[in-house]
Enzyme design. Structure first.
Site, PDB file in Angstrom:
ATOM      1  N   GLU A 100       0.596  -0.495  -0.272  1.00  0.00           N
ATOM      2  CA  GLU A 100      -0.184  -0.011   0.030  1.00  0.00           C
ATOM      3  C   GLU A 100       0.353   0.914   0.058  1.00  0.00           C
ATOM      4  OE1 GLU A 100      -2.657   1.752  -0.701  1.00  0.00           O
ATOM      5  OE2 GLU A 100      -4.034   1.210   0.349  1.00  0.00           O
ATOM      6  N   ASP A 101       0.236   2.527  -0.177  1.00  0.00           N
ATOM      7  CA  ASP A 101       0.925   3.506  -0.293  1.00  0.00           C
ATOM      8  C   ASP A 101       1.019   4.050   0.623  1.00  0.00           C
ATOM      9  OD1 ASP A 101      -1.292   4.346  -0.744  1.00  0.00           O
ATOM     10  OD2 ASP A 101      -1.073   5.285  -2.529  1.00  0.00           O
ATOM     11  N   ASP A 104      -3.454   5.877   6.739  1.00  0.00           N
ATOM     12  CA  ASP A 104      -3.924   6.627   7.408  1.00  0.00           C
ATOM     13  C   ASP A 104      -5.712   6.230   8.681  1.00  0.00           C
ATOM     14  OD1 ASP A 104      -5.718   7.632   4.931  1.00  0.00           O
ATOM     15  OD2 ASP A 104      -4.821   9.096   3.961  1.00  0.00           O
ATOM     16  N   PHE A 153      -2.040  16.437   4.169  1.00  0.00           N
ATOM     17  CA  PHE A 153      -1.796  15.774   3.145  1.00  0.00           C
ATOM     18  C   PHE A 153      -0.738  15.733   2.461  1.00  0.00           C
ATOM     19  CE2 PHE A 153      -3.109  15.357  -1.300  1.00  0.00           C
ATOM     20  CZ  PHE A 153      -4.272  13.854  -1.800  1.00  0.00           C
ATOM     21  N   VAL A 154      -0.131  14.454   1.213  1.00  0.00           N
ATOM     22  CA  VAL A 154       0.988  14.254   0.554  1.00  0.00           C
ATOM     23  C   VAL A 154       1.010  14.023  -0.730  1.00  0.00           C
ATOM     24  CG1 VAL A 154       2.131  13.920   3.103  1.00  0.00           C
ATOM     25  CG2 VAL A 154       1.609  12.120   2.060  1.00  0.00           C
ATOM     26  N   ASP A 160      -1.367  11.344  -5.139  1.00  0.00           N
ATOM     27  CA  ASP A 160      -1.193  12.473  -6.112  1.00  0.00           C
ATOM     28  C   ASP A 160      -1.805  13.210  -5.479  1.00  0.00           C
ATOM     29  OD1 ASP A 160      -4.432  11.708  -7.371  1.00  0.00           O
ATOM     30  OD2 ASP A 160      -3.907   9.893  -5.747  1.00  0.00           O
ATOM     31  N   ARG A 166       1.978  12.018  -9.180  1.00  0.00           N
ATOM     32  CA  ARG A 166       2.194  10.473  -9.196  1.00  0.00           C
ATOM     33  C   ARG A 166       3.369  10.484  -9.039  1.00  0.00           C
ATOM     34  NH1 ARG A 166      -2.143   7.201  -7.449  1.00  0.00           N
ATOM     35  NH2 ARG A 166      -3.919   8.043  -8.452  1.00  0.00           N
TER      36      ARG A 166
END
Length: 175
Positions: A100-101, A104, A153-154, A160, A166
């Site tokens: 997973e990226d 959160d 938020f990143v 993205d 991305r």
């Protein structure tokens, strides 16, 4: 600083730091799964860069599959997870490693774990590039964590903002 659409982002984690951490994670996974043939389940779209860099550093015999889940709209988690593309591999009795990226709220991962555990794998582990401990709304056991970050938020390295960013080779945080 970089601008994406109507937002400004500042550097958070460099390409070099990301690559070094991925190498460490790959070594840990290689040691943990020696002599086994895990199946990597890559969560699209965001995890594609992380997954690519991670699995090419793992010299084990393995399979790779993809699933696409979504829970974001703009910069906020909607709290609703919808499956877009499902996995069709048989994972019964297999060792599964989810790539997973970012984790959160944990809601997306919780739903995915529920779906995968219903398919009777031997084991399921999670490898995530990023984790936001402050944002967690449900308990998730993350075995391999690239970086713990704040609840901001990143973008970059697969993540993205409204489809843009991305391809950045570093991670940036909303200013």
């Amino acid at each position: 600083m970089i601008n994406i659409l109507d937002k400004t982002f500042v550097p958070l984690i460099s390409r070099e730091d990301i690559e070094n951490r991925i190498t460490t994670l790959a070594n840990e996974i290689t040691n943990d799964y020696q002599g086994r043939c895990p199946i990597f389940v890559v969560v699209l779209n965001g995890a594609f860069l992380f997954a690519s860099e991670l699995v090419k550093r793992i010299p084990l015999t393995c399979e790779i599959s993809f699933i696409r889940l979504s829970s974001y709209a703009k910069t906020e988690s909607t709290g609703e997870v919808r499956e877009i593309i499902g996995m069709d591999n048989n994972i019964e009795g297999r060792d599964v490693i989810i790539i997973e990226d970012i984790v959160d709220t944990g809601l997306t991962m919780s739903q995915l774990l529920s779906q995968l555990n219903g398919l009777a794998p031997a084991s399921v582990a999670i490898a995530t590039l990023l984790h936001k401990p402050e944002a967690l709304q449900t308990s998730i056991d993350l075995k391999y964590i690239g970086f713990n970050i704040g609840n901001k938020f990143v973008v970059g390295y697969g993540l993205d903002y409204d489809g843009i960013g991305r391809n950045l080779d570093s991670l940036y945080v909303l200013a």
